[in-house]
Design an enzyme around this catalytic site. Structure first.
Site, PDB file in Angstrom:
ATOM      1  N   LYS A   1      64.586  52.243  57.612  1.00  0.00           N
ATOM      2  CA  LYS A   1      65.427  53.168  56.893  1.00  0.00           C
ATOM      3  C   LYS A   1      66.125  52.493  55.715  1.00  0.00           C
ATOM      4  CE  LYS A   1      66.893  55.497  61.201  1.00  0.00           C
ATOM      5  NZ  LYS A   1      66.490  54.478  62.238  1.00  0.00           N
ATOM      6  N   GLY A   2      66.188  51.166  55.761  1.00  0.00           N
ATOM      7  CA  GLY A   2      67.029  50.424  54.814  1.00  0.00           C
ATOM      8  C   GLY A   2      66.744  50.699  53.351  1.00  0.00           C
TER       9      GLY A   2
ATOM     10  N   GLU B   1      60.997  47.876  49.592  1.00  0.00           N
ATOM     11  CA  GLU B   1      61.859  47.362  50.662  1.00  0.00           C
ATOM     12  C   GLU B   1      63.271  47.156  50.143  1.00  0.00           C
ATOM     13  OE1 GLU B   1      62.162  46.918  53.631  1.00  0.00           O
ATOM     14  OE2 GLU B   1      60.434  46.059  54.647  1.00  0.00           O
TER      15      GLU B   1
ATOM     16  N   ASP C   1      63.370  39.056  54.412  1.00  0.00           N
ATOM     17  CA  ASP C   1      64.115  38.045  55.143  1.00  0.00           C
ATOM     18  C   ASP C   1      63.100  36.981  55.609  1.00  0.00           C
ATOM     19  OD1 ASP C   1      66.088  36.969  56.826  1.00  0.00           O
ATOM     20  OD2 ASP C   1      66.892  38.927  57.300  1.00  0.00           O
TER      21      ASP C   1
ATOM     22  N   ARG D   1      75.418  51.673  56.139  1.00  0.00           N
ATOM     23  CA  ARG D   1      74.332  51.962  55.190  1.00  0.00           C
ATOM     24  C   ARG D   1      74.838  52.778  54.004  1.00  0.00           C
ATOM     25  NH1 ARG D   1      69.281  50.716  57.693  1.00  0.00           N
ATOM     26  NH2 ARG D   1      69.157  51.266  59.895  1.00  0.00           N
TER      27      ARG D   1
HETATM   28  C1  PRP Z   1      64.852  45.175  57.625  1.00  0.00           C
HETATM   29  C2  PRP Z   1      64.369  45.380  56.187  1.00  0.00           C
HETATM   30  C3  PRP Z   1      62.935  44.957  56.253  1.00  0.00           C
HETATM   31  C4  PRP Z   1      62.951  43.856  57.298  1.00  0.00           C
HETATM   32  C5  PRP Z   1      62.972  42.541  56.595  1.00  0.00           C
HETATM   33  O1  PRP Z   1      64.538  46.304  58.375  1.00  0.00           O
HETATM   34  O2  PRP Z   1      64.505  46.712  55.783  1.00  0.00           O
HETATM   35  O3  PRP Z   1      62.079  46.009  56.657  1.00  0.00           O
HETATM   36  O4  PRP Z   1      64.137  44.025  58.069  1.00  0.00           O
HETATM   37  O5  PRP Z   1      62.991  41.506  57.535  1.00  0.00           O
HETATM   38  P1  PRP Z   1      61.817  40.447  57.662  1.00  0.00           P
HETATM   39  O6  PRP Z   1      61.487  39.957  56.290  1.00  0.00           O
HETATM   40  O7  PRP Z   1      62.461  39.380  58.528  1.00  0.00           O
HETATM   41  O8  PRP Z   1      60.657  41.099  58.344  1.00  0.00           O
HETATM   42  P2  PRP Z   1      65.110  46.589  59.830  1.00  0.00           P
HETATM   43  O9  PRP Z   1      64.071  46.208  60.854  1.00  0.00           O
HETATM   44  O10 PRP Z   1      66.462  45.981  59.983  1.00  0.00           O
HETATM   45  O11 PRP Z   1      65.172  48.187  59.848  1.00  0.00           O
HETATM   46  P3  PRP Z   1      65.986  49.179  58.889  1.00  0.00           P
HETATM   47  O12 PRP Z   1      65.308  49.130  57.538  1.00  0.00           O
HETATM   48  O13 PRP Z   1      65.835  50.507  59.548  1.00  0.00           O
HETATM   49  O14 PRP Z   1      67.418  48.706  58.816  1.00  0.00           O
END
Ligand code: PRP
Length: 182
Positions: free
Chosen positions: A45-46, A101, A105, A167
């Site tokens: 969702k981010g 995205e 991370d 958010r």
């Molecule tokens: C976050 C972000 C990316 C992912 C990045 O999503 O939106 O999709 O983590 O992390 P990485 O590079 O370590 O894979 P999250 O799983 O927190 O879900 P969200 O977007 O719903 O908050």
């Protein structure tokens, strides 16, 4: 009464700075995709706030689609496996795809999604993220469009959450450690 703001240690990017970052990325995309159409895939969702702001700065036709993915073992030792919670609605065969995205991370989510998208035979795939946190990288991933390189802090707002909250903050802030250590 306690507000969300009370949990923020400092503001990393103001609304104005985010607007400028979004415009900068959109200008690059407009240049690279002149005369083409874009299939923009937002990762839920981010990314939704960034996605909504970015597409409104793009001047070529944009089709919308979304995916939700979650990586197993997040926060502990990551296995690298990513689970698709919601898949695309349509085929991307022959399309110019941009994956959008909010943050990269470890890179596990994006590198998995890239491979997964490539197996569906699009005309091209590029990666776009508002925030890049290189210090946390576990797998190499080549990102085509980046808004900001960020420090290894707990960031919330403008789509990013902690425990499903924050958010909707219009800026990106650093969360007070006492919020997530208790
Ligand atoms: C976050 C972000 C990316 C992912 C990045 O999503 O939106 O999709 O983590 O992390 P990485 O590079 O370590 O894979 P999250 O799983 O927190 O879900 P969200 O977007 O719903 O908050």
């Amino acid at each position: 009464m306690k507000t969300m703001k009370d949990d923020i240690q400092s503001v990393l990017y103001t609304e104005e700075q985010l607007r400028e970052g979004v415009k900068r990325i959109a200008a690059e995309i407009n240049r690279d995709y002149a005369g083409k159409e874009i299939y923009a895939i937002g990762i839920l969702k981010g990314a939704i706030i960034f996605y909504a702001d970015l597409v409104r700065e793009i001047n070529v036709p944009v089709s919308f689609d979304f995916m939700a993915a979650s990586s197993y073992g997040k926060g502990s030792t990551s296995s690298g496996a990513v689970k698709i919670l919601k898949d695309l609605d349509f085929s991307i065969e022959g399309k110019h795809v941009i994956i959008i995205e909010d943050i990269v991370d470890s890179g596990l989510t994006l590198s998995y999604l890239l491979k997964n998208m490539e197996s569906r035979h699009p005309a091209s795939v590029k990666l776009c993220t508002l925030l890049n946190k290189p210090e946390r990288r576990e797998v190499d991933v080549k990102i085509d469009y980046v808004g900001f390189e960020v420090p290894n802090e707990f960031l919330v707002g403008y789509g990013l959450d902690y425990d499903s909250k924050y958010r909707n903050l219009p800026y990106i802030g650093i969360l007070k450690p006492e919020v997530y250590t208790k």
